[in-house]
Design a protein around this motif. Structure first.
Motif, PDB file in Angstrom:
ATOM      1  N   HIS A  46      -2.948 -12.935  -2.296  1.00 52.68           N
ATOM      2  CA  HIS A  46      -1.632 -13.119  -1.665  1.00 52.68           C
ATOM      3  C   HIS A  46      -0.908 -11.776  -1.551  1.00 52.68           C
ATOM      4  N   LEU A  47      -1.016 -10.916  -2.588  1.00 53.29           N
ATOM      5  CA  LEU A  47      -0.406  -9.588  -2.540  1.00 53.29           C
ATOM      6  C   LEU A  47      -1.138  -8.676  -1.560  1.00 53.29           C
ATOM      7  N   LEU A  48      -2.474  -8.769  -1.533  1.00 53.53           N
ATOM      8  CA  LEU A  48      -3.251  -7.912  -0.637  1.00 53.53           C
ATOM      9  C   LEU A  48      -2.914  -8.162   0.831  1.00 53.53           C
ATOM     10  N   MET A  49      -2.583  -9.423   1.152  1.00 55.57           N
ATOM     11  CA  MET A  49      -2.240  -9.735   2.536  1.00 55.57           C
ATOM     12  C   MET A  49      -0.973  -9.004   2.975  1.00 55.57           C
ATOM     13  N   LYS A  50      -0.179  -8.547   2.000  1.00 51.55           N
ATOM     14  CA  LYS A  50       1.058  -7.827   2.316  1.00 51.55           C
ATOM     15  C   LYS A  50       0.925  -6.327   2.026  1.00 51.55           C
ATOM     16  N   THR A  51      -0.293  -5.882   1.643  1.00 50.34           N
ATOM     17  CA  THR A  51      -0.509  -4.492   1.253  1.00 50.34           C
ATOM     18  C   THR A  51      -1.113  -3.702   2.411  1.00 50.34           C
ATOM     19  N   PRO A  52      -0.523  -2.571   2.776  1.00 53.90           N
ATOM     20  CA  PRO A  52      -1.080  -1.759   3.861  1.00 53.90           C
ATOM     21  C   PRO A  52      -2.528  -1.360   3.595  1.00 53.90           C
ATOM     22  N   THR A  57      -8.236 -11.214   6.987  1.00 54.98           N
ATOM     23  CA  THR A  57      -8.245 -12.401   7.838  1.00 54.98           C
ATOM     24  C   THR A  57      -8.576 -13.620   6.987  1.00 54.98           C
ATOM     25  N   GLY A  58      -8.384 -14.803   7.549  1.00 48.61           N
ATOM     26  CA  GLY A  58      -8.722 -16.023   6.832  1.00 48.61           C
ATOM     27  C   GLY A  58     -10.190 -16.073   6.458  1.00 48.61           C
ATOM     28  N   TRP A  59     -11.041 -15.590   7.360  1.00 49.08           N
ATOM     29  CA  TRP A  59     -12.480 -15.607   7.096  1.00 49.08           C
ATOM     30  C   TRP A  59     -12.817 -14.714   5.909  1.00 49.08           C
ATOM     31  N   GLU A  60     -12.193 -13.522   5.850  1.00 40.18           N
ATOM     32  CA  GLU A  60     -12.463 -12.594   4.756  1.00 40.18           C
ATOM     33  C   GLU A  60     -11.964 -13.137   3.422  1.00 40.18           C
ATOM     34  N   ILE A  61     -10.793 -13.770   3.450  1.00 36.67           N
ATOM     35  CA  ILE A  61     -10.279 -14.396   2.224  1.00 36.67           C
ATOM     36  C   ILE A  61     -11.224 -15.501   1.765  1.00 36.67           C
ATOM     37  N   GLY A 178       1.473  -3.682  -8.940  1.00 39.69           N
ATOM     38  CA  GLY A 178       0.565  -3.870  -7.817  1.00 39.69           C
ATOM     39  C   GLY A 178      -0.652  -4.691  -8.181  1.00 39.69           C
ATOM     40  N   TRP A 179      -1.532  -4.857  -7.194  1.00 39.33           N
ATOM     41  CA  TRP A 179      -2.680  -5.749  -7.406  1.00 39.33           C
ATOM     42  C   TRP A 179      -3.652  -5.202  -8.441  1.00 39.33           C
ATOM     43  N   LYS A 180      -3.792  -3.869  -8.531  1.00 35.79           N
ATOM     44  CA  LYS A 180      -4.716  -3.315  -9.528  1.00 35.79           C
ATOM     45  C   LYS A 180      -4.182  -3.519 -10.942  1.00 35.79           C
ATOM     46  N   GLY A 181      -2.869  -3.506 -11.089  1.00 34.74           N
ATOM     47  CA  GLY A 181      -2.297  -3.781 -12.400  1.00 34.74           C
ATOM     48  C   GLY A 181      -2.597  -5.193 -12.858  1.00 34.74           C
ATOM     49  N   LEU A 182      -2.540  -6.141 -11.911  1.00 33.06           N
ATOM     50  CA  LEU A 182      -2.871  -7.525 -12.256  1.00 33.06           C
ATOM     51  C   LEU A 182      -4.347  -7.661 -12.618  1.00 33.06           C
ATOM     52  N   ILE A 183      -5.209  -7.005 -11.843  1.00 28.44           N
ATOM     53  CA  ILE A 183      -6.642  -7.054 -12.143  1.00 28.44           C
ATOM     54  C   ILE A 183      -6.921  -6.492 -13.540  1.00 28.44           C
ATOM     55  N   ALA A 184      -6.235  -5.403 -13.901  1.00 28.18           N
ATOM     56  CA  ALA A 184      -6.475  -4.760 -15.199  1.00 28.18           C
ATOM     57  C   ALA A 184      -6.210  -5.707 -16.360  1.00 28.18           C
ATOM     58  N   LEU A 185      -5.283  -6.654 -16.178  1.00 33.82           N
ATOM     59  CA  LEU A 185      -5.004  -7.622 -17.234  1.00 33.82           C
ATOM     60  C   LEU A 185      -6.227  -8.468 -17.570  1.00 33.82           C
TER      61      LEU A 185
END
Length: 459
Positions: A46-52, A57-61, A178-185
């Motif tokens: 959800h965050l990546l969809m808003k990240t430059p 796309t829906g297919w990639e998700i 950011g998204w990497k911070g969430l992944i690190a958890l």
């Protein structure tokens, strides 16, 4: 001591000790890590969809979600067999190591590399897929028969806390880290290895390997009594090799079919809600990130209560009736979610918020009961197989059924295609999920009832 008293009878006649509770606590926390990871990736997407730089796309998700499913299938099948070969504890620790290593590697991904994200998700979920499969037999083989449904179910009951923790992490850490911070958890479960080192291997596994003295030590640890006071152990045919998949297919085809088909029916809708629910609420029904986080906190609580309810009541009304009731109620929730889209398509964009509320109510009910059935589903599946084949059987059956984790996210992603999610894409998948939950409840009615029986008494 009465020499005719067996160790299993001692376990059945005594209250739980702090050591048995420690084992249950270890597996509970380990399995919370499973859903923390699976739901966190939903929030991350959800965050990546808003990240430059991403522009998913829906297919990639859908492919990222399907990759998680592939890993879970492989993990369940692989770790189930390894648990029958090398022990429940060693395999549980192995799952944690694999989960953490691939989570750490994910942090090296650069913007737009969704293919690498998908690949690493397979590795992460190979670890994730084995946690529940290894922990359920681990607990079952240490606890009283009359409470086995609830106590082994607890390994799954608190898994939805992962949704709650993922929601909190998104709300308070998503923006600043950011998204990497969430992944690190997701690397935090490495701390569990020290806890696992304090717990012995399953006594039933040790006895099946002819290690009677070690099995008695494990029972002595569980019961907190001197080893020489532990009762007799059943005589197992010494088994030094893991049960092959071929033996499961040839000796236990009915049990395998029930676990595989039943798991598929209950998993398809629940996992799709886990992987797509945040995105659908945010993109289709226009709720902001904070609102979605709060909604999934409520979903986590409903799911937890549903799992606790199924685990508890299964010891009182039986496993089969529990699965039938929970499947039926979960199916009703999916029907509500499906028909929410008719509000949006009939009354236009002005109705999207109201339709989204109805959709949310539907997935709340669907997760409370459809996913809530997992409070007993895997424990019931494991009870269908004998000691020497328990992990292999439930791992293979659940692994086959978990192919739904591939089809569900991909199905929704394929319907969306290259565009953004809209309310129209929700109707057909959730109608399918509803039918499958009704069918899944019926399938488990064909299983052997195991409530209240010692594992050695189940034929």
């Amino acid at each position: 001591m009465n020499t005719t008293t067996t160790a299993m009878q001692q376990v059945d006649s005594r209250p739980l000790t702090s050591n048995q509770k420690s084992l249950i606590g270890l597996t509970v926390v380990g399995n919370i890590s499973e859903f923390f990871d699976l739901f966190l990736i939903g929030f991350v997407i959800h965050l990546l969809m808003k990240t430059p730089g991403w522009d998913l796309t829906g297919w990639e998700i859908g492919m990222i979600g399907a990759a998680s499913g592939v890993g879970t299938v492989l993990g369940a099948v692989i770790w189930g067999r390894l648990a029958d070969r090398f022990g429940r504890r060693n395999s549980f620790i192995g799952c944690i190591i694999v989960l953490v290593v691939f989570t750490a590697v994910t942090l090296t991904i650069q913007p737009g590399q969704w293919e690498l994200l998908s690949l690493y998700r397979i590795g992460v979920c190979i670890g994730v897929g084995g946690l529940n499969i290894t922990s359920i037999p681990f607990v079952q083989e240490f606890v009283p028969a009359k409470q086995r449904g609830l106590l082994s179910g607890l390994t799954s009951v608190f898994i939805p806390l992962g949704i709650f923790l993922g929601s909190l992490a998104t709300k308070f850490l998503g923006e600043p880290f950011g998204w990497k911070g969430l992944i690190a958890l997701g690397c935090l479960p490495i701390l569990l290895i020290a806890w696992a080192a304090t717990v012995p291997e399953s006594p039933r596994f040790l006895a099946s390997r002819g290690k009677i003295n070690e099995a008695k030590k494990a029972y002595a640890w569980a019961l907190k009594m001197p080893e020489d006071q532990v009762g007799s152990l059943p005589v197992f045919e010494k088994n030094t090799k893991s049960t092959s998949y071929g033996i499961i297919f040839s000796k236990y085809p009915k049990e395998l079919l029930i676990v595989s088909a039943g798991s598929f029916c209950f998993i398809l809708g629940a996992f799709t809600v886990q992987s797509w629910g945040q995105t659908i609420l945010g993109e289709s029904f226009k709720f902001d990130t904070n609102a979605v986080a709060y909604m999934f906190m409520a979903v986590s609580l409903a799911d937890l209560l549903g799992r606790l309810g199924s685990a508890w009541i299964s010891d009182h009304i039986g496993r089969r009736k529990t699965m039938l009731i929970w499947g039926g109620l979960g199916g009703v929730g999916c029907l509500i979610a499906a028909f929410s889209t008719k509000i949006a398509t009939s009354f236009g964009e002005d109705s999207f918020h109201a339709a989204g509320i109805v959709f949310f109510i539907g997935i709340l009910i669907a997760m409370a009961f459809g996913d809530g059935a997992f409070g007993i589903l895997n424990a019931f599946g494991a009870e269908q197989f004998p000691n020497e084949a328990r992990s292999t059987g439930v791992g293979l059956g659940y692994g086959i059924g978990a192919s739904a984790k591939i089809f569900g996210p991909y199905l929704v992603g394929a319907m969306i295609g290259g565009g953004k999610p809209t309310p129209e894409v929700v109707f057909l998948p959730f109608m399918i999920f509803a039918v499958l939950l009704f069918v899944g409840g019926f399938i488990y009615m064909q299983a052997k009832e195991t409530a209240g029986k010692q594992l050695e008494q189940i034929e």
